[in-house]
Design a protein around this motif. Structure first.
Motif, PDB file in Angstrom:
ATOM      1  N   TRP A  41       2.005  -4.123 -19.813  1.00  0.00           N
ATOM      2  CA  TRP A  41       0.915  -3.750 -18.905  1.00  0.00           C
ATOM      3  C   TRP A  41       1.460  -3.368 -17.538  1.00  0.00           C
ATOM      4  CZ3 TRP A  41      -1.046  -5.683 -14.242  1.00  0.00           C
ATOM      5  CH2 TRP A  41      -2.293  -5.131 -13.865  1.00  0.00           C
ATOM      6  N   LYS A  42       0.956  -2.235 -17.019  1.00  0.00           N
ATOM      7  CA  LYS A  42       1.358  -1.823 -15.664  1.00  0.00           C
ATOM      8  C   LYS A  42       0.111  -1.543 -14.846  1.00  0.00           C
ATOM      9  CE  LYS A  42       5.905   0.276 -16.350  1.00  0.00           C
ATOM     10  NZ  LYS A  42       6.032   1.103 -17.550  1.00  0.00           N
ATOM     11  N   PRO A  43       0.102  -2.036 -13.626  1.00  0.00           N
ATOM     12  CA  PRO A  43      -1.051  -1.732 -12.773  1.00  0.00           C
ATOM     13  C   PRO A  43      -1.004  -0.255 -12.355  1.00  0.00           C
ATOM     14  CG  PRO A  43       0.582  -2.915 -11.513  1.00  0.00           C
ATOM     15  CD  PRO A  43       1.098  -2.850 -12.925  1.00  0.00           C
ATOM     16  N   LYS A  44      -2.131   0.275 -11.890  1.00  0.00           N
ATOM     17  CA  LYS A  44      -2.205   1.642 -11.382  1.00  0.00           C
ATOM     18  C   LYS A  44      -1.368   1.769 -10.104  1.00  0.00           C
ATOM     19  CE  LYS A  44      -6.334   2.850 -10.437  1.00  0.00           C
ATOM     20  NZ  LYS A  44      -7.720   2.534 -10.553  1.00  0.00           N
ATOM     21  N   ILE A  45      -0.789   2.961  -9.908  1.00  0.00           N
ATOM     22  CA  ILE A  45      -0.080   3.237  -8.649  1.00  0.00           C
ATOM     23  C   ILE A  45      -1.067   3.911  -7.701  1.00  0.00           C
ATOM     24  CG2 ILE A  45       1.806   4.536  -7.580  1.00  0.00           C
ATOM     25  CD1 ILE A  45       2.819   2.335  -9.383  1.00  0.00           C
ATOM     26  N   ILE A  46      -1.164   3.360  -6.506  1.00  0.00           N
ATOM     27  CA  ILE A  46      -2.107   3.942  -5.534  1.00  0.00           C
ATOM     28  C   ILE A  46      -1.377   4.226  -4.216  1.00  0.00           C
ATOM     29  CG2 ILE A  46      -4.172   2.807  -6.466  1.00  0.00           C
ATOM     30  CD1 ILE A  46      -3.762   0.777  -4.032  1.00  0.00           C
ATOM     31  N   ASP A  47      -1.963   5.063  -3.356  1.00  0.00           N
ATOM     32  CA  ASP A  47      -1.403   5.275  -2.024  1.00  0.00           C
ATOM     33  C   ASP A  47      -1.466   3.973  -1.249  1.00  0.00           C
ATOM     34  OD1 ASP A  47      -0.906   7.886  -2.575  1.00  0.00           O
ATOM     35  OD2 ASP A  47      -2.714   8.668  -1.585  1.00  0.00           O
ATOM     36  N   ASN A  48      -0.374   3.654  -0.586  1.00  0.00           N
ATOM     37  CA  ASN A  48      -0.298   2.407   0.181  1.00  0.00           C
ATOM     38  C   ASN A  48      -1.161   2.526   1.439  1.00  0.00           C
ATOM     39  OD1 ASN A  48       0.385   0.161   1.613  1.00  0.00           O
ATOM     40  ND2 ASN A  48       2.580   0.635   1.757  1.00  0.00           N
ATOM     41  N   PRO A  49      -2.234   1.715   1.516  1.00  0.00           N
ATOM     42  CA  PRO A  49      -3.101   1.828   2.710  1.00  0.00           C
ATOM     43  C   PRO A  49      -2.378   1.403   3.996  1.00  0.00           C
ATOM     44  CG  PRO A  49      -3.785  -0.022   1.315  1.00  0.00           C
ATOM     45  CD  PRO A  49      -2.698   0.698   0.564  1.00  0.00           C
ATOM     46  N   ASN A  50      -1.281   0.646   3.851  1.00  0.00           N
ATOM     47  CA  ASN A  50      -0.553   0.186   5.048  1.00  0.00           C
ATOM     48  C   ASN A  50       0.673   1.032   5.391  1.00  0.00           C
ATOM     49  OD1 ASN A  50      -2.302  -2.037   5.275  1.00  0.00           O
ATOM     50  ND2 ASN A  50      -1.102  -3.118   3.708  1.00  0.00           N
ATOM     51  N   PHE A  51       0.799   2.169   4.652  1.00  0.00           N
ATOM     52  CA  PHE A  51       1.975   3.035   4.865  1.00  0.00           C
ATOM     53  C   PHE A  51       2.079   3.460   6.329  1.00  0.00           C
ATOM     54  CE2 PHE A  51       3.638   7.537   4.594  1.00  0.00           C
ATOM     55  CZ  PHE A  51       4.960   7.161   4.438  1.00  0.00           C
ATOM     56  N   GLN A  52       3.258   3.234   6.923  1.00  0.00           N
ATOM     57  CA  GLN A  52       3.436   3.541   8.353  1.00  0.00           C
ATOM     58  C   GLN A  52       4.348   4.743   8.588  1.00  0.00           C
ATOM     59  OE1 GLN A  52       4.382  -0.786   9.098  1.00  0.00           O
ATOM     60  NE2 GLN A  52       3.471  -0.269  11.066  1.00  0.00           N
ATOM     61  N   GLY A  53       4.803   5.330   7.504  1.00  0.00           N
ATOM     62  CA  GLY A  53       5.743   6.440   7.671  1.00  0.00           C
ATOM     63  C   GLY A  53       7.150   5.913   7.856  1.00  0.00           C
ATOM     64  N   ASP A  97       8.280  -6.097   9.376  1.00  0.00           N
ATOM     65  CA  ASP A  97       7.119  -5.822   8.527  1.00  0.00           C
ATOM     66  C   ASP A  97       6.765  -4.331   8.484  1.00  0.00           C
ATOM     67  OD1 ASP A  97       6.307  -5.511  11.088  1.00  0.00           O
ATOM     68  OD2 ASP A  97       4.523  -6.795  10.934  1.00  0.00           O
ATOM     69  N   TRP A  98       7.671  -3.503   8.962  1.00  0.00           N
ATOM     70  CA  TRP A  98       7.399  -2.063   8.936  1.00  0.00           C
ATOM     71  C   TRP A  98       7.320  -1.592   7.482  1.00  0.00           C
ATOM     72  CZ3 TRP A  98       6.494   1.236  13.043  1.00  0.00           C
ATOM     73  CH2 TRP A  98       6.386   2.587  12.705  1.00  0.00           C
ATOM     74  N   ASP A  99       6.175  -0.996   7.114  1.00  0.00           N
ATOM     75  CA  ASP A  99       5.947  -0.632   5.715  1.00  0.00           C
ATOM     76  C   ASP A  99       6.246   0.842   5.479  1.00  0.00           C
ATOM     77  OD1 ASP A  99       5.208  -0.545   3.095  1.00  0.00           O
ATOM     78  OD2 ASP A  99       3.357  -1.712   3.379  1.00  0.00           O
ATOM     79  N   GLU A 100       7.386   1.112   4.810  1.00  0.00           N
ATOM     80  CA  GLU A 100       7.801   2.494   4.557  1.00  0.00           C
ATOM     81  C   GLU A 100       7.454   2.947   3.146  1.00  0.00           C
ATOM     82  OE1 GLU A 100      11.973   2.762   5.501  1.00  0.00           O
ATOM     83  OE2 GLU A 100      11.570   3.314   7.572  1.00  0.00           O
ATOM     84  N   ARG A 101       6.700   2.067   2.383  1.00  0.00           N
ATOM     85  CA  ARG A 101       6.376   2.423   0.994  1.00  0.00           C
ATOM     86  C   ARG A 101       5.152   3.338   0.981  1.00  0.00           C
ATOM     87  NH1 ARG A 101       5.054  -3.038  -1.434  1.00  0.00           N
ATOM     88  NH2 ARG A 101       3.921  -3.045   0.553  1.00  0.00           N
ATOM     89  N   GLU A 102       5.345   4.568   0.472  1.00  0.00           N
ATOM     90  CA  GLU A 102       4.266   5.528   0.492  1.00  0.00           C
ATOM     91  C   GLU A 102       3.204   5.165  -0.552  1.00  0.00           C
ATOM     92  OE1 GLU A 102       6.022   9.357   0.772  1.00  0.00           O
ATOM     93  OE2 GLU A 102       4.074  10.374   0.750  1.00  0.00           O
ATOM     94  N   GLN A 103       3.664   4.646  -1.724  1.00  0.00           N
ATOM     95  CA  GLN A 103       2.731   4.264  -2.800  1.00  0.00           C
ATOM     96  C   GLN A 103       3.091   2.870  -3.295  1.00  0.00           C
ATOM     97  OE1 GLN A 103       3.037   7.638  -5.572  1.00  0.00           O
ATOM     98  NE2 GLN A 103       0.946   8.132  -4.899  1.00  0.00           N
TER      99      GLN A 103
END
Ligand SMILES: *[C@@H]1O[C@H](CO)[C@@H](O)[C@H](O)[C@H]1NC(C)=O
Ligand SMILES: *[C@@H]1O[C@H](CO)[C@@H](O)[C@H](O)[C@H]1NC(C)=O
Ligand SMILES: *[C@@H]1O[C@H](CO)[C@@H](O)[C@H](O)[C@H]1NC(C)=O
Ligand SMILES: *[C@@H]1O[C@H](CO)[C@@H](O)[C@H](O)[C@H]1NC(C)=O
Ligand SMILES: *[C@@H]1O[C@H](CO)[C@@H](O)[C@H](O)[C@H]1NC(C)=O
Ligand SMILES: *[C@@H]1O[C@H](CO)[C@@H](O)[C@H](O)[C@H]1NC(C)=O
Ligand SMILES: *[C@@H]1O[C@H](CO)[C@@H](O)[C@H](O)[C@H]1NC(C)=O
Length: 437
Positions: A274-286, A217-223
């Protein structure tokens, strides 16, 4: 009273006389032949002779061992009282001059154990240290620093570029008992560091922990796409719609013509996908970094620098175009002393040598200019001119200018890839590979 003695002892320690294990200046005529032994391992080794060459700062002081035959292997060595560098600095220093304008050939020295059979010296002979310039064209101009460690030769991991001109240069290798080293050219530092870091004598200190794996579950997605944003109810993604104003033609006979289909038109309410907004991933772990652990196979060795029974220095090399002069050999335990000797030998003759070179170059140019004026320029010059002209014409046609350049031979290519000294591995790549790896 006792502190006087201590002071005296301290002073003595500070001004310890440098140990000179070997020194060779070639300043006593033919006597060098008694100190240097030619190898008899091959019948056709090239001959060294004593010469200051055509370009020198001093006709006597600059006499040294010069390679005198083209396309030959050379193998010669000198013995000295065996020593160990244990607890001592070791300095290997000499001058080398490629006055022939070397194309491909070795300019390095090798240090051997005292029990090496000098008459059998050849490229396979196991050495302790190999140091100095090696040139092949302009793609291979390097200073080798190879150490034998536990029976295997290790090449330096850094690229040290050597001088590639016709002047005399001073090469110095310093190896210290704290396992640091320094390479100097013309008494100036060109590389330094620790033996451990710049060669692969030892396995790495740290390795990646084989037990550690990236958590699923390591989240490497920055956005990410904003999960809270939903597509509006009335968002129309249909690009084409049946024309609402068209209707079945009166004469349409569906039994004959099939089902009538209205023509399609652009949907006036179409809004695109339709595309949702791109936001910073609050769960980004690097980025996940693989944790490292101490390498269980790593064992420090405080004595990497140490050799016993050093007793022979040799010139064992290959040259395409001969003319290289080796001189001012010094093996000592004192780097300051070596620097001073460098200053007093190479340091004294380098400027007169440079002046001589400038004079020779000017004379050559004047002579060529004169010959051209008198129409006495040699035939090949005229040819060269023609080639140049042709090159120009061709160049105007966007073709290549004919150029003479060093085309590496297949063996060289292999050697280059394997990072091996070239000049010395010309003969048999396989055996040479064994030698230098
Ligand atoms: C090196 O030699 C010089 C004299 O040339 C001396 O003053 C110096 O103490 C020596 N250094 C070492 C480390 O022995
Ligand atoms: C050349 O050296 C090798 C060892 O490297 C030795 O086996 C061989 O006998 C030597 N040959 C001559 C002619 O000295
Ligand atoms: C040294 O040079 C080689 C060949 O040009 C290159 O592949 C290598 O990355 C260089 N190494 C370093 C440490 O710069
Ligand atoms: C190693 O020794 C040299 C000369 O004594 C000294 O200048 C240098 O700082 C030492 N380096 C290390 C890493 O101990
Ligand atoms: C290499 O030389 C630099 C500059 O003189 C020095 O700061 C550094 O400590 C040296 N490194 C080693 C390992 O001796
Ligand atoms: C990996 O885990 C196993 C089982 O826990 C353990 O025995 C082993 O020592 C670990 N290896 C390392 C390199 O930590
Ligand atoms: C060698 O010569 C250089 C340049 O003149 C000078 O800076 C250096 O101190 C000299 N070294 C010694 C050990 O005399």
């Amino acid at each position: 009273m006792w502190w006087c003695l201590l002071m005296a002892a301290a002073l003595m320690a500070v001004s310890a006389d440098p140990l000179i294990y070997f020194r060779e200046q070639f300043e006593d005529g033919d006597e060098w032949q008694k100190r240097w032994t030619e190898s008899k391992n091959k019948s056709d080794f090239g001959k060294f002779h004593l010469s200051a060459g055509k370009l020198f700062g001093d006709p006597e002081k600059d006499k040294g061992l010069q390679t005198s035959q083209d396309g030959k292997f050379y193998s010669i060595s000198a013995k000295f009282e065996p020593f160990s560098n244990e607890g001592q600095t070791l300095v290997i220093q000499y001058t080398v001059q490629h006055e022939q304008g070397i194309d491909c050939g070795g300019g390095y020295v090798k240090l051997f154990p005292a029990d090496m059979n000098q008459e059998e010296l050849n490229g396979e002979s196991q050495y302790y240290i190999m140091f100095g310039p090696d040139i092949c064209g302009t793609i291979h101009e390097k200073v080798h620093v190879i150490f034998n460690y536990k029976g295997e030769n290790h090449l330096i991991k850094k690229n040290i570029t050597c001088k590639h001109d016709e002047l005399t240069h001073l090469y110095t290798l310093i190896i210290r008992p704290n396992n640091t080293y320094e390479v100097k050219i013309d008494n100036e530092n060109v590389e330094n560091g620790t033996l451990e870091d710049n060669w692969d004598f030892l396995p790495p200190r740290k390795i990646k922990d084989p037990n550690a794996t990236k958590p699923l579950d390591w989240d490497e997605r920055e956005q990410i796409e904003d999960p809270n944003e939903l597509r509006p109810e009335d968002w129309d993604e249909t690009e084409y719609i049946p024309d609402p104003e068209s209707h079945t033609p009166n004469d349409w006979d569906s039994s004959m013509d099939g089902e009538w289909e209205p023509p399609m038109i652009q949907n006036p309410k179409y809004k695109g996908i339709w595309k949702p907004k791109i936001i910073d991933n609050p769960n980004f772990q690097g980025e996940w970094i693989h944790p490292e652990i101490d390498n269980p196979d790593y064992m420090p060795d405080p004595n990497i620098y140490r050799y016993y029974n050093i007793g022979i220095i040799g010139l064992d090399l290959w040259q395409v175009k001969s003319g290289t002069i080796f001189d001012n050999f010094l093996i000592t335990n004192n780097e300051t002393f070596a620097e001073r000797i460098g200053n007093e030998t190479w340091g004294i003759t380098k400027d007169p040598e440079m002046k001589m070179k400038e004079k020779q170059d000017a004379e050559k140019e004047a002579k060529e200019a004169q010959e051209e004026k008198e129409g006495k320029a040699p035939k090949w010059k005229g040819l060269l001119k023609n080639i140049e002209k042709m090159g120009k014409i061709k160049n105007d046609n966007k073709a290549e200018i004919p150029k003479i350049k060093h085309e590496p031979q297949p063996t060289e290519k292999i050697i280059e890839n394997d990072e091996q000294p070239e000049a010395e591995t010309k003969e048999e790549t396989n055996t040479a590979a064994k030698d230098e790896l």
